[in-house]
Enzyme design. Sequence first.
Site, PDB file in Angstrom:
ATOM      1  N   GLN A  41       0.848  -1.194   0.000  1.00  0.00           N
ATOM      2  CA  GLN A  41       0.000   0.000   0.000  1.00  0.00           C
ATOM      3  C   GLN A  41       0.885   1.246   0.000  1.00  0.00           C
ATOM      4  O   GLN A  41       1.745   1.410   0.877  1.00  0.00           O
ATOM      5  CB  GLN A  41      -0.889  -0.029   1.239  1.00  0.00           C
ATOM      6  CG  GLN A  41      -1.397   1.312   1.738  1.00  0.00           C
ATOM      7  CD  GLN A  41      -2.474   1.908   0.865  1.00  0.00           C
ATOM      8  OE1 GLN A  41      -2.168   2.608  -0.086  1.00  0.00           O
ATOM      9  NE2 GLN A  41      -3.719   1.608   1.174  1.00  0.00           N
ATOM     10  N   ARG A  73       0.150   4.269   0.743  1.00  0.00           N
ATOM     11  CA  ARG A  73      -0.112   5.132   1.892  1.00  0.00           C
ATOM     12  C   ARG A  73       0.445   4.485   3.155  1.00  0.00           C
ATOM     13  O   ARG A  73       0.110   3.344   3.478  1.00  0.00           O
ATOM     14  CB  ARG A  73      -1.618   5.360   2.048  1.00  0.00           C
ATOM     15  CG  ARG A  73      -1.973   6.388   3.096  1.00  0.00           C
ATOM     16  CD  ARG A  73      -3.469   6.609   3.120  1.00  0.00           C
ATOM     17  NE  ARG A  73      -3.819   7.695   4.030  1.00  0.00           N
ATOM     18  CZ  ARG A  73      -5.067   8.086   4.257  1.00  0.00           C
ATOM     19  NH1 ARG A  73      -6.057   7.487   3.644  1.00  0.00           N
ATOM     20  NH2 ARG A  73      -5.313   9.076   5.083  1.00  0.00           N
ATOM     21  N   SER A 101     -19.194   7.959  10.900  1.00  0.00           N
ATOM     22  CA  SER A 101     -20.054   8.106   9.729  1.00  0.00           C
ATOM     23  C   SER A 101     -20.542   6.742   9.239  1.00  0.00           C
ATOM     24  O   SER A 101     -21.714   6.587   8.871  1.00  0.00           O
ATOM     25  CB  SER A 101     -19.288   8.826   8.610  1.00  0.00           C
ATOM     26  OG  SER A 101     -20.034   8.840   7.418  1.00  0.00           O
ATOM     27  N   GLN A 160     -19.005   3.771  -0.534  1.00  0.00           N
ATOM     28  CA  GLN A 160     -18.226   3.301  -1.683  1.00  0.00           C
ATOM     29  C   GLN A 160     -17.579   1.962  -1.345  1.00  0.00           C
ATOM     30  O   GLN A 160     -16.740   1.880  -0.446  1.00  0.00           O
ATOM     31  CB  GLN A 160     -17.145   4.317  -2.057  1.00  0.00           C
ATOM     32  CG  GLN A 160     -16.333   3.910  -3.274  1.00  0.00           C
ATOM     33  CD  GLN A 160     -15.296   4.963  -3.642  1.00  0.00           C
ATOM     34  OE1 GLN A 160     -15.240   6.015  -3.032  1.00  0.00           O
ATOM     35  NE2 GLN A 160     -14.476   4.666  -4.637  1.00  0.00           N
ATOM     36  N   GLU A 163      -8.310   0.696   1.964  1.00  0.00           N
ATOM     37  CA  GLU A 163      -7.819   0.285   3.283  1.00  0.00           C
ATOM     38  C   GLU A 163      -8.317   1.220   4.382  1.00  0.00           C
ATOM     39  O   GLU A 163      -8.607   0.792   5.503  1.00  0.00           O
ATOM     40  CB  GLU A 163      -6.293   0.214   3.306  1.00  0.00           C
ATOM     41  CG  GLU A 163      -5.760  -0.268   4.645  1.00  0.00           C
ATOM     42  CD  GLU A 163      -4.272  -0.559   4.647  1.00  0.00           C
ATOM     43  OE1 GLU A 163      -3.704  -0.645   5.757  1.00  0.00           O
ATOM     44  OE2 GLU A 163      -3.677  -0.685   3.560  1.00  0.00           O
ATOM     45  N   ARG A 164      -8.431   2.505   4.069  1.00  0.00           N
ATOM     46  CA  ARG A 164      -8.923   3.453   5.081  1.00  0.00           C
ATOM     47  C   ARG A 164     -10.353   3.098   5.475  1.00  0.00           C
ATOM     48  O   ARG A 164     -10.698   3.116   6.662  1.00  0.00           O
ATOM     49  CB  ARG A 164      -8.830   4.873   4.521  1.00  0.00           C
ATOM     50  CG  ARG A 164      -9.252   5.966   5.499  1.00  0.00           C
ATOM     51  CD  ARG A 164      -8.880   7.340   4.950  1.00  0.00           C
ATOM     52  NE  ARG A 164      -9.386   8.401   5.800  1.00  0.00           N
ATOM     53  CZ  ARG A 164     -10.583   8.971   5.678  1.00  0.00           C
ATOM     54  NH1 ARG A 164     -11.407   8.573   4.716  1.00  0.00           N
ATOM     55  NH2 ARG A 164     -10.965   9.927   6.500  1.00  0.00           N
ATOM     56  N   ARG A 165     -11.201   2.776   4.491  1.00  0.00           N
ATOM     57  CA  ARG A 165     -12.574   2.369   4.781  1.00  0.00           C
ATOM     58  C   ARG A 165     -12.602   1.050   5.565  1.00  0.00           C
ATOM     59  O   ARG A 165     -13.429   0.863   6.467  1.00  0.00           O
ATOM     60  CB  ARG A 165     -13.356   2.222   3.470  1.00  0.00           C
ATOM     61  CG  ARG A 165     -13.891   3.532   2.903  1.00  0.00           C
ATOM     62  CD  ARG A 165     -14.259   3.410   1.440  1.00  0.00           C
ATOM     63  NE  ARG A 165     -13.081   3.508   0.592  1.00  0.00           N
ATOM     64  CZ  ARG A 165     -13.008   3.033  -0.648  1.00  0.00           C
ATOM     65  NH1 ARG A 165     -14.041   2.394  -1.165  1.00  0.00           N
ATOM     66  NH2 ARG A 165     -11.917   3.193  -1.355  1.00  0.00           N
ATOM     67  N   GLU A 214      -5.663   4.958  -6.979  1.00  0.00           N
ATOM     68  CA  GLU A 214      -6.828   5.223  -6.129  1.00  0.00           C
ATOM     69  C   GLU A 214      -6.513   6.289  -5.092  1.00  0.00           C
ATOM     70  O   GLU A 214      -7.316   7.187  -4.837  1.00  0.00           O
ATOM     71  CB  GLU A 214      -7.266   3.925  -5.457  1.00  0.00           C
ATOM     72  CG  GLU A 214      -8.673   3.969  -4.856  1.00  0.00           C
ATOM     73  CD  GLU A 214      -8.663   4.219  -3.359  1.00  0.00           C
ATOM     74  OE1 GLU A 214      -9.751   4.386  -2.795  1.00  0.00           O
ATOM     75  OE2 GLU A 214      -7.573   4.272  -2.757  1.00  0.00           O
ATOM     76  N   ASN A 215      -5.326   6.210  -4.509  1.00  0.00           N
ATOM     77  CA  ASN A 215      -4.941   7.192  -3.504  1.00  0.00           C
ATOM     78  C   ASN A 215      -4.707   8.564  -4.119  1.00  0.00           C
ATOM     79  O   ASN A 215      -5.031   9.592  -3.516  1.00  0.00           O
ATOM     80  CB  ASN A 215      -3.684   6.732  -2.760  1.00  0.00           C
ATOM     81  CG  ASN A 215      -4.002   5.745  -1.648  1.00  0.00           C
ATOM     82  OD1 ASN A 215      -4.595   6.105  -0.650  1.00  0.00           O
ATOM     83  ND2 ASN A 215      -3.620   4.498  -1.838  1.00  0.00           N
TER      84      ASN A 215
END
Length: 298
Positions: A44, A46, A60, A68, A86-88, A119-120
């Site tokens: 990854q 990030r 949220s 998404q 990955e953040r999601r 994507e990032n």
Amino acid sequence: MPPIRRNALGRGLDSLISMDDVPARGSSAINDIDVTLISPNPDQPRTTFDEEALDELASSIRELGIIQPLSLRKTGPDAYQIIAGERRYRAAIKAGLSSVPAYIRTANDSELTEMALIENIQREDLNAIEIALTFRKLIDQYQLTQERLSERIGKKRATIANFLRLLKLPAEVQLGLRDKRVDMGHARALLSIEKPSLQLKLYNEILRHGLSVRKVEELAKAYRQAGEETDGNDVAKAASPRANDYDILKKHLSASFQRPVQFTCNAQGKGKITFPFKNEDELEQLIAIFDTIKHSEG
């Protein structure tokens, strides 16, 4: 799901993955995948995740769910690896979800890294150093030229070259760029100076005085014109945000008193103004000027 911005990324994500796969190989249908079967991508791009921002996203998700879906690739009978999201995924775990919606795609290792990078970049989640390190990894690991990488990810070769140059900066400057204490404009100006010691000195002055990119470019140009022979001790004076104002004041005083007035001021604004004289006649002239100023104000 928002449309892919082809104008910004060339061929886009669907050129790197199979969009028309059947469910067994890769599907455009949304699947519900158990979070325990999912693992992050070790490549990854990030490398940092803001915990406070993750907490906000988790809150949220508790209220609205994941809007998404993630993109995953199947790595075993009951195993999936994250391509994008990955953040999601991390926020979903914080939110207590047992499963997440996801698209299952087909991708090899190099495509996986490329897709995660794109994507990032689309979401503006990467800092400049993370992008540079990912470019370097793709080039080294898959023996790509900058031109070939440019074709693969839809970025101009010059853009890739500019990011890779950031890795030549001193480690402290790279950390500052990663943490967004300085931006790409500052970094490009620093790169125009060859000596790492001067790059570091000027970087510290950027932090100390909040120098603009234009000011850093001016200072870097001055170093180059001097052949970079200076040891940088005059940087603080030249870098002071009010240095130009002080120079103007010095010239004005010299013209008014008809002699080279000496003016010094440190970064905290403390200094002195000196009116030199060679003999008693010049001293009397100075006194006369001061008397004139005093009477005019009275």
